[in-house]
Design a protein around this motif. Structure first.
Motif, PDB file in Angstrom:
ATOM      1  N   GLN A 114       8.730  -6.786 -16.588  1.00  0.00           N
ATOM      2  CA  GLN A 114       8.718  -5.870 -17.723  1.00  0.00           C
ATOM      3  C   GLN A 114       9.031  -4.461 -17.221  1.00  0.00           C
ATOM      4  OE1 GLN A 114       4.797  -6.583 -19.504  1.00  0.00           O
ATOM      5  NE2 GLN A 114       5.766  -7.872 -21.046  1.00  0.00           N
ATOM      6  N   PRO A 115      10.311  -4.157 -17.019  1.00  0.00           N
ATOM      7  CA  PRO A 115      10.670  -2.824 -16.516  1.00  0.00           C
ATOM      8  C   PRO A 115      10.120  -1.713 -17.402  1.00  0.00           C
ATOM      9  CG  PRO A 115      12.556  -4.299 -16.464  1.00  0.00           C
ATOM     10  CD  PRO A 115      11.485  -5.008 -17.242  1.00  0.00           C
ATOM     11  N   GLN A 116       9.596  -0.685 -16.761  1.00  0.00           N
ATOM     12  CA  GLN A 116       9.045   0.464 -17.468  1.00  0.00           C
ATOM     13  C   GLN A 116       9.740   1.723 -16.959  1.00  0.00           C
ATOM     14  OE1 GLN A 116       6.835  -0.037 -19.900  1.00  0.00           O
ATOM     15  NE2 GLN A 116       6.754  -2.235 -19.444  1.00  0.00           N
ATOM     16  N   LYS A 117      10.102   2.608 -17.859  1.00  0.00           N
ATOM     17  CA  LYS A 117      10.799   3.829 -17.465  1.00  0.00           C
ATOM     18  C   LYS A 117      10.071   5.030 -18.061  1.00  0.00           C
ATOM     19  CE  LYS A 117      15.166   1.346 -17.102  1.00  0.00           C
ATOM     20  NZ  LYS A 117      16.553   1.200 -17.550  1.00  0.00           N
ATOM     21  N   PRO A 118       9.123   5.590 -17.290  1.00  0.00           N
ATOM     22  CA  PRO A 118       8.438   6.793 -17.775  1.00  0.00           C
ATOM     23  C   PRO A 118       9.443   7.891 -18.128  1.00  0.00           C
ATOM     24  CG  PRO A 118       7.327   5.902 -15.837  1.00  0.00           C
ATOM     25  CD  PRO A 118       8.611   5.133 -15.988  1.00  0.00           C
ATOM     26  N   ALA A 119       9.000   8.835 -18.898  1.00  0.00           N
ATOM     27  CA  ALA A 119       9.877   9.916 -19.363  1.00  0.00           C
ATOM     28  C   ALA A 119      10.594  10.583 -18.195  1.00  0.00           C
ATOM     29  CB  ALA A 119       9.056  10.952 -20.127  1.00  0.00           C
ATOM     30  N   LEU A 120      11.889  10.782 -18.360  1.00  0.00           N
ATOM     31  CA  LEU A 120      12.783  11.451 -17.417  1.00  0.00           C
ATOM     32  C   LEU A 120      12.984  10.689 -16.103  1.00  0.00           C
ATOM     33  CD1 LEU A 120      11.976  15.270 -17.847  1.00  0.00           C
ATOM     34  CD2 LEU A 120      13.456  13.777 -19.194  1.00  0.00           C
ATOM     35  N   TRP A 121      12.581   9.418 -16.056  1.00  0.00           N
ATOM     36  CA  TRP A 121      12.964   8.582 -14.920  1.00  0.00           C
ATOM     37  C   TRP A 121      14.323   7.966 -15.275  1.00  0.00           C
ATOM     38  CZ3 TRP A 121       8.645   5.598 -11.928  1.00  0.00           C
ATOM     39  CH2 TRP A 121       7.584   6.470 -11.638  1.00  0.00           C
ATOM     40  N   ASP A 130       0.836  -1.207   0.000  1.00  0.00           N
ATOM     41  CA  ASP A 130       0.000   0.000   0.000  1.00  0.00           C
ATOM     42  C   ASP A 130       0.872   1.259   0.000  1.00  0.00           C
ATOM     43  OD1 ASP A 130       0.926   0.028   2.631  1.00  0.00           O
ATOM     44  OD2 ASP A 130      -1.019  -0.421   3.537  1.00  0.00           O
ATOM     45  N   SER A 131       2.119   1.121  -0.432  1.00  0.00           N
ATOM     46  CA  SER A 131       3.066   2.236  -0.469  1.00  0.00           C
ATOM     47  C   SER A 131       3.158   2.842  -1.864  1.00  0.00           C
ATOM     48  CB  SER A 131       4.455   1.749  -0.043  1.00  0.00           C
ATOM     49  OG  SER A 131       5.462   2.661  -0.432  1.00  0.00           O
ATOM     50  N   GLY A 132       3.103   4.170  -1.939  1.00  0.00           N
ATOM     51  CA  GLY A 132       3.266   4.835  -3.223  1.00  0.00           C
ATOM     52  C   GLY A 132       4.672   4.706  -3.771  1.00  0.00           C
ATOM     53  N   GLY A 133       5.673   4.826  -2.899  1.00  0.00           N
ATOM     54  CA  GLY A 133       7.048   4.700  -3.348  1.00  0.00           C
ATOM     55  C   GLY A 133       7.359   3.330  -3.927  1.00  0.00           C
ATOM     56  N   ILE A 134       6.759   2.286  -3.343  1.00  0.00           N
ATOM     57  CA  ILE A 134       6.957   0.932  -3.862  1.00  0.00           C
ATOM     58  C   ILE A 134       6.386   0.812  -5.271  1.00  0.00           C
ATOM     59  CG2 ILE A 134       6.275  -1.492  -3.586  1.00  0.00           C
ATOM     60  CD1 ILE A 134       8.497  -0.602  -1.700  1.00  0.00           C
ATOM     61  N   GLN A 135       5.241   1.443  -5.538  1.00  0.00           N
ATOM     62  CA  GLN A 135       4.676   1.424  -6.887  1.00  0.00           C
ATOM     63  C   GLN A 135       5.696   1.952  -7.902  1.00  0.00           C
ATOM     64  OE1 GLN A 135       0.853   3.535  -5.361  1.00  0.00           O
ATOM     65  NE2 GLN A 135       0.371   2.781  -7.392  1.00  0.00           N
ATOM     66  N   GLU A 136       6.374   3.037  -7.528  1.00  0.00           N
ATOM     67  CA  GLU A 136       7.355   3.639  -8.435  1.00  0.00           C
ATOM     68  C   GLU A 136       8.544   2.708  -8.657  1.00  0.00           C
ATOM     69  OE1 GLU A 136       6.749   8.378  -7.490  1.00  0.00           O
ATOM     70  OE2 GLU A 136       8.058   7.224  -6.186  1.00  0.00           O
ATOM     71  N   GLU A 137       9.065   2.151  -7.577  1.00  0.00           N
ATOM     72  CA  GLU A 137      10.227   1.278  -7.709  1.00  0.00           C
ATOM     73  C   GLU A 137       9.883   0.021  -8.502  1.00  0.00           C
ATOM     74  OE1 GLU A 137      11.980   0.585  -3.903  1.00  0.00           O
ATOM     75  OE2 GLU A 137      12.317   2.710  -3.520  1.00  0.00           O
ATOM     76  N   CYS A 138       8.688  -0.529  -8.256  1.00  0.00           N
ATOM     77  CA  CYS A 138       8.273  -1.716  -9.009  1.00  0.00           C
ATOM     78  C   CYS A 138       8.160  -1.403 -10.493  1.00  0.00           C
ATOM     79  CB  CYS A 138       6.938  -2.239  -8.473  1.00  0.00           C
ATOM     80  SG  CYS A 138       7.060  -3.124  -6.899  1.00  0.00           S
ATOM     81  N   THR A 139       7.651  -0.241 -10.827  1.00  0.00           N
ATOM     82  CA  THR A 139       7.525   0.141 -12.230  1.00  0.00           C
ATOM     83  C   THR A 139       8.895   0.168 -12.897  1.00  0.00           C
ATOM     84  OG1 THR A 139       5.482   1.391 -11.905  1.00  0.00           O
ATOM     85  CG2 THR A 139       6.849   2.029 -13.778  1.00  0.00           C
ATOM     86  N   TYR A 140       9.867   0.791 -12.248  1.00  0.00           N
ATOM     87  CA  TYR A 140      11.210   0.890 -12.831  1.00  0.00           C
ATOM     88  C   TYR A 140      11.868  -0.483 -12.929  1.00  0.00           C
ATOM     89  CZ  TYR A 140      15.838   2.804 -13.806  1.00  0.00           C
ATOM     90  OH  TYR A 140      17.039   3.105 -14.395  1.00  0.00           O
ATOM     91  N   LEU A 141      11.678  -1.316 -11.903  1.00  0.00           N
ATOM     92  CA  LEU A 141      12.314  -2.637 -11.881  1.00  0.00           C
ATOM     93  C   LEU A 141      11.524  -3.691 -12.644  1.00  0.00           C
ATOM     94  CD1 LEU A 141      13.366  -2.720  -8.119  1.00  0.00           C
ATOM     95  CD2 LEU A 141      14.867  -2.319 -10.083  1.00  0.00           C
ATOM     96  N   GLY A 148       2.444   1.375 -16.635  1.00  0.00           N
ATOM     97  CA  GLY A 148       3.218   0.891 -15.503  1.00  0.00           C
ATOM     98  C   GLY A 148       3.005  -0.593 -15.253  1.00  0.00           C
ATOM     99  N   VAL A 149       3.220  -1.020 -14.006  1.00  0.00           N
ATOM    100  CA  VAL A 149       3.121  -2.446 -13.682  1.00  0.00           C
ATOM    101  C   VAL A 149       2.170  -2.697 -12.515  1.00  0.00           C
ATOM    102  CG1 VAL A 149       5.479  -2.882 -14.483  1.00  0.00           C
ATOM    103  CG2 VAL A 149       5.085  -2.388 -12.049  1.00  0.00           C
ATOM    104  N   SER A 150       1.488  -1.650 -12.038  1.00  0.00           N
ATOM    105  CA  SER A 150       0.687  -1.750 -10.822  1.00  0.00           C
ATOM    106  C   SER A 150      -0.803  -1.792 -11.133  1.00  0.00           C
ATOM    107  CB  SER A 150       0.990  -0.555  -9.903  1.00  0.00           C
ATOM    108  OG  SER A 150       0.134  -0.541  -8.782  1.00  0.00           O
ATOM    109  N   VAL A 151      -1.563  -2.494 -10.275  1.00  0.00           N
ATOM    110  CA  VAL A 151      -3.024  -2.484 -10.353  1.00  0.00           C
ATOM    111  C   VAL A 151      -3.573  -2.121  -8.985  1.00  0.00           C
ATOM    112  CG1 VAL A 151      -3.239  -4.144 -12.236  1.00  0.00           C
ATOM    113  CG2 VAL A 151      -3.115  -4.977  -9.886  1.00  0.00           C
ATOM    114  N   LEU A 152      -4.649  -1.341  -8.975  1.00  0.00           N
ATOM    115  CA  LEU A 152      -5.324  -0.966  -7.729  1.00  0.00           C
ATOM    116  C   LEU A 152      -6.383  -2.009  -7.389  1.00  0.00           C
ATOM    117  CD1 LEU A 152      -5.961   2.876  -8.217  1.00  0.00           C
ATOM    118  CD2 LEU A 152      -4.220   1.803  -6.767  1.00  0.00           C
ATOM    119  N   VAL A 153      -6.338  -2.511  -6.156  1.00  0.00           N
ATOM    120  CA  VAL A 153      -7.333  -3.510  -5.736  1.00  0.00           C
ATOM    121  C   VAL A 153      -8.053  -3.114  -4.456  1.00  0.00           C
ATOM    122  CG1 VAL A 153      -6.094  -5.402  -6.840  1.00  0.00           C
ATOM    123  CG2 VAL A 153      -5.608  -4.849  -4.441  1.00  0.00           C
ATOM    124  N   GLY A 154      -7.581  -2.092  -3.747  1.00  0.00           N
ATOM    125  CA  GLY A 154      -8.206  -1.701  -2.492  1.00  0.00           C
ATOM    126  C   GLY A 154      -8.210  -2.845  -1.500  1.00  0.00           C
TER     127      GLY A 154
END
Length: 384
Positions: free
Chosen positions: A360-367, A302-313, A335-341
């Motif tokens: 499937q690493p994803q790198k949004p613009a300027l990451w 449930d961490s926002g920062g983890i969502q970002e790191e998972c997307t990059y990795l 990205g690589v995340s899904v919201l499930v609540g």
């Protein structure tokens, strides 16, 4: 130029570190020096902020610690404003740089503007559109008064434009937390997974917990009130882990103190600790968690920062939240995340889907690891 940066919690240190390193590089290469001051409000006490935390990540210790401590939102906001007001009268910076969405972000930006000091907000424009979240209020108020709005993605920039922020104040710079990841990921990979597990296992449990196979485990972190403060919700998560997830895949869970407290309060601790395939750890450091994330088959968090790191990795991420201020990490935005609540049927569905998915690493613009450089350039080139 005198720049004062504010941090209020451990994640803020990891975000400000690249900015400080960039200032150091600038000062080595230029005659026009930037005098930098680091202020920790002390909003959160974190036992993981030991000497090794600062040494590993190359983070300087704060020049000032306001020692605000814990307390309700009103207490934290008020006490931070009082202490920061006194500090600004002494230090008199040209800029106050605030990061993210903690209470320190709001308090210090408000007081800076009362002193007619320019405010730069790093991670500006993030929106969950859920005003029940205190962090959402902190983000919105800070953005409304900041002079320079540095955004991590184009969605955030568009949010600010819709809110009527002047175009000249919005600068798309990328994700500063990814700077820290890029700098440290190779160092993290050198760590040994089994050693991390054994060094941080929960002790004195009534059962012997499972071993894990490298590259064949999942990760989980959980601490938000929406998941741990309601007994029925927490019970449903325990049941899902027990009956649906852990029988198929071992889950490594560094346990947040709040989650441990609530499990015990609700009488779920014994059941939780006896789940076969659940490996409980004490809270672990940034590099240790990063190492585990590079090997995990999936992440529940449930961490926002983890969502970002998972997307990059590229780690498939099941996000235990109804909303996110980081939509760029969601699958519908690449990205690589899904919201499930708290919907455990969705948790089970995506868990089964992700079991067979490759990274499937994803790198949004300027990451790209160069966000801090763009942040400093935006401040140095700013014109009133």
């Amino acid at each position: 130029m005198k720049v004062l940066s504010v941090v209020g919690a451990r994640p803020n240190f990891m975000k400000v570190a690249p900015f400080i390193h960039e200032i150091q590089r600038h000062n080595e290469a230029n005659e026009k020096l930037v005098d930098h001051i680091l202020v920790h409000t002390g909003q959160h006490y974190d036992p993981l902020m030991s000497d090794i935390f600062f040494e590993r990540l190359g983070i300087p210790r704060p020049d000032h610690n306001l020692n605000i401590g814990s307390g309700g939102h009103g207490v934290q906001l008020g006490q931070t404003m009082i202490a920061f007001d006194e500090l600004l009268q002494e230090v008199k910076p040209d800029w106050v740089v605030v990061i993210g969405d903690v209470n320190a972000t709001l308090s210090c930006s408000v007081i800076a503007k009362r002193h007619q000091i320019k405010v730069c907000h790093i991670e500006s424009g993030l929106r969950s559109f859920d005003k029940r979240m205190p962090e959402e209020i902190n983000r919105m108020v800070t953005d409304s008064i900041s002079d320079l709005l540095l955004t991590p993605d184009t969605i955030s920039s568009d949010n600010l434009r819709r809110e009527g922020k002047p175009e000249e104040s919005i600068k798309f710079v990328g994700n500063i937390m990814i700077d820290t990841l890029v700098k440290n990921v190779e160092q993290a990979k050198l760590l040994n997974t089994q050693e991390i597990i054994e060094a941080n296992r929960f002790k004195n449990l009534s059962v012997v917990q499972s071993a894990i196979e490298e590259n064949n485990f999942g990760l989980m972190t959980m601490h938000r009130p929406s998941n741990v403060d309601d007994r029925n919700v927490l019970l449903s998560i325990v049941e899902t882990l027990e009956n649906k997830i852990c029988p198929k895949l071992s889950i490594v869970l560094p346990l947040h103190p709040r989650t441990e407290k609530q499990l015990k309060t609700f009488g779920l601790w014994e059941r939780f600790t006896q789940i076969s395939g659940l490996v409980l750890l004490n809270p672990i450091g940034y590099l240790e968690l990063l190492k585990l994330n590079t090997e995990a088959k999936l992440f529940l968090s449930d961490s926002g920062g983890i969502q970002e790191e998972c997307t990059y990795l590229g780690t498939p991420c099941i996000t235990l939240r109804d909303s996110t201020e980081r939509p760029v990490t969601l699958k519908e935005h690449g990205g690589v995340s899904v919201l499930v609540g708290n919907n455990m049927e969705l948790v089970e569905k995506y868990f089964n889907d992700f079991l067979t998915k490759d990274r499937q690493p994803q790198k949004p613009a300027l990451w790209d690891g160069n966000t801090a450089k763009r942040c400093l350039e935006a401040i140095l080139s700013f014109q009133d």
